[in-house]
Design a protein around this motif. Sequence first.
Motif, short mmCIF file in Angstrom:
data_model
loop_
_atom_site.label_atom_id
_atom_site.label_comp_id
_atom_site.label_asym_id
_atom_site.label_seq_id
_atom_site.Cartn_x
_atom_site.Cartn_y
_atom_site.Cartn_z
N PRO A 24 113.67 -88.75 -23.68
CA PRO A 24 113.43 -89.41 -24.97
C PRO A 24 114.72 -89.47 -25.78
O PRO A 24 115.67 -88.71 -25.51
CB PRO A 24 112.41 -88.50 -25.66
CG PRO A 24 111.89 -87.59 -24.62
CD PRO A 24 112.95 -87.49 -23.58
N GLN A 25 114.73 -90.31 -26.78
CA GLN A 25 115.90 -90.46 -27.65
C GLN A 25 116.31 -89.15 -28.30
O GLN A 25 117.49 -88.89 -28.51
CB GLN A 25 115.60 -91.52 -28.73
CG GLN A 25 116.70 -91.71 -29.75
CD GLN A 25 118.01 -92.15 -29.14
OE1 GLN A 25 118.03 -92.98 -28.25
NE2 GLN A 25 119.12 -91.60 -29.60
N ASP A 26 115.35 -88.28 -28.62
CA ASP A 26 115.66 -87.05 -29.33
C ASP A 26 115.85 -85.84 -28.41
O ASP A 26 115.75 -84.69 -28.85
CB ASP A 26 114.60 -86.77 -30.40
CG ASP A 26 113.19 -86.67 -29.85
OD1 ASP A 26 112.94 -87.08 -28.70
OD2 ASP A 26 112.31 -86.19 -30.59
N ASP A 37 107.27 -96.16 -22.70
CA ASP A 37 108.46 -96.96 -22.47
C ASP A 37 108.85 -96.96 -20.99
O ASP A 37 109.00 -98.02 -20.38
CB ASP A 37 109.61 -96.42 -23.33
CG ASP A 37 110.95 -97.10 -23.08
OD1 ASP A 37 110.97 -98.31 -22.77
OD2 ASP A 37 111.97 -96.41 -23.22
N VAL A 38 108.98 -95.78 -20.38
CA VAL A 38 109.44 -95.73 -18.99
C VAL A 38 108.37 -96.23 -18.01
O VAL A 38 108.68 -96.92 -17.05
CB VAL A 38 109.96 -94.34 -18.57
CG1 VAL A 38 111.23 -93.99 -19.33
CG2 VAL A 38 108.92 -93.25 -18.71
N SER A 57 115.42 -93.25 -23.40
CA SER A 57 114.50 -94.14 -24.09
C SER A 57 114.95 -94.34 -25.54
O SER A 57 115.55 -93.46 -26.14
CB SER A 57 113.08 -93.56 -24.07
OG SER A 57 112.20 -94.38 -24.82
N HIS A 58 114.61 -95.47 -26.09
CA HIS A 58 114.86 -95.73 -27.50
C HIS A 58 113.76 -95.10 -28.36
O HIS A 58 113.83 -95.14 -29.58
CB HIS A 58 114.96 -97.24 -27.78
CG HIS A 58 113.71 -97.99 -27.46
ND1 HIS A 58 113.31 -98.29 -26.17
CD2 HIS A 58 112.74 -98.49 -28.27
CE1 HIS A 58 112.16 -98.94 -26.21
NE2 HIS A 58 111.79 -99.06 -27.45
N LYS A 59 112.77 -94.48 -27.72
CA LYS A 59 111.66 -93.82 -28.41
C LYS A 59 111.84 -92.30 -28.35
O LYS A 59 112.37 -91.76 -27.37
CB LYS A 59 110.32 -94.17 -27.75
CG LYS A 59 110.02 -95.64 -27.69
CD LYS A 59 109.48 -96.13 -28.99
CE LYS A 59 108.98 -97.56 -28.86
NZ LYS A 59 108.33 -98.00 -30.07
N ASN A 60 111.35 -91.62 -29.36
CA ASN A 60 111.36 -90.16 -29.38
C ASN A 60 110.18 -89.61 -28.58
O ASN A 60 109.19 -90.30 -28.36
CB ASN A 60 111.28 -89.63 -30.80
CG ASN A 60 112.60 -89.78 -31.55
OD1 ASN A 60 113.65 -90.00 -30.95
ND2 ASN A 60 112.55 -89.66 -32.86
N GLY A 61 110.28 -88.34 -28.19
CA GLY A 61 109.18 -87.66 -27.53
C GLY A 61 107.94 -87.66 -28.42
O GLY A 61 108.04 -87.41 -29.62
N GLY A 62 106.78 -87.96 -27.83
CA GLY A 62 105.54 -88.01 -28.57
C GLY A 62 105.32 -89.29 -29.34
O GLY A 62 104.29 -89.50 -29.96
N TYR A 63 106.30 -90.18 -29.30
CA TYR A 63 106.24 -91.44 -30.04
C TYR A 63 106.48 -92.64 -29.12
O TYR A 63 107.08 -93.63 -29.53
CB TYR A 63 107.25 -91.45 -31.18
CG TYR A 63 106.87 -90.50 -32.29
CD1 TYR A 63 106.00 -90.90 -33.30
CD2 TYR A 63 107.38 -89.21 -32.32
CE1 TYR A 63 105.64 -90.02 -34.32
CE2 TYR A 63 107.03 -88.33 -33.32
CZ TYR A 63 106.16 -88.74 -34.32
OH TYR A 63 105.81 -87.87 -35.32
N GLY A 64 106.02 -92.56 -27.88
CA GLY A 64 106.08 -93.71 -27.00
C GLY A 64 107.16 -93.69 -25.93
O GLY A 64 107.31 -94.67 -25.21
N VAL A 107 105.90 -81.68 -21.04
CA VAL A 107 104.95 -81.94 -22.13
C VAL A 107 105.64 -81.85 -23.49
O VAL A 107 105.82 -82.84 -24.17
CB VAL A 107 103.73 -80.98 -22.06
CG1 VAL A 107 102.84 -81.14 -23.30
CG2 VAL A 107 102.92 -81.26 -20.81
N ASP A 108 106.01 -80.64 -23.91
CA ASP A 108 106.56 -80.46 -25.25
C ASP A 108 107.91 -81.14 -25.38
O ASP A 108 108.85 -80.86 -24.65
CB ASP A 108 106.66 -78.97 -25.59
CG ASP A 108 105.30 -78.32 -25.73
OD1 ASP A 108 104.40 -78.98 -26.29
OD2 ASP A 108 105.12 -77.18 -25.28
N GLY A 109 107.98 -82.07 -26.32
CA GLY A 109 109.20 -82.84 -26.54
C GLY A 109 109.24 -84.15 -25.77
O GLY A 109 110.12 -84.97 -25.98
N VAL A 110 108.28 -84.35 -24.86
CA VAL A 110 108.19 -85.60 -24.09
C VAL A 110 106.85 -86.28 -24.39
O VAL A 110 106.82 -87.38 -24.93
CB VAL A 110 108.36 -85.34 -22.58
CG1 VAL A 110 108.11 -86.59 -21.77
CG2 VAL A 110 109.76 -84.79 -22.29
#
Length: 176
Positions: A129-131, A155-156, A144-151, A20-23
């Motif tokens: 995620p990217q971050d 994406d996956v 992913s090219h997206k950060n956690g919480g931002y898609g 959850v947190d960060g994803v």
Amino acid sequence: MDEKNYKEYLQHISTFIFDVDGVLTDGTVQVTDTGGLLRRMSVKDGYALKTAIDMGFNICIITGGTNEGVKMRLEGLGIKDIFLGAHHKIDQLNEYLTTHHIKSENVLYMGDDLPDFPVMQLIGLPCCPQDAVPEIKNISKYVSHKNGGYGAVRDVIEQVLKVQGKWHKNFDAKYD
């Protein structure tokens, strides 16, 4: 990371497991005056989760967090297998795979930090995620090219469903 390498796994994914947190969130919390913790989740990730469930995929959440609001949100999307307070995630992973007769090679797991490391070493398609932290990026077959919480979750899920012909198969192509 070899893009072709991870795409070979997409056809065989039947199960998504997420931290959850960060994803599903951006990894930050807001603290209220009363000590409550607020998290932010993307509705685009929620839409993808609901779509995957509707297409017959298994969805599981394994998180160290214990926030009941997060649990309510995920249950509202139709997710039934939610493990809160999971500090040794391998235990919950093994329980889930055994209970549902799922092979680890058919699992996509997305994590972002060190508590996810042991689980990510055991499944077919570790993603992040990217971050995510560098250690998690290093063992991920897809970042992913997206950060956690931002898609990143969308994406996956979208990639897997598209490869398997299940991403809006009845949706008019002009809107794709």
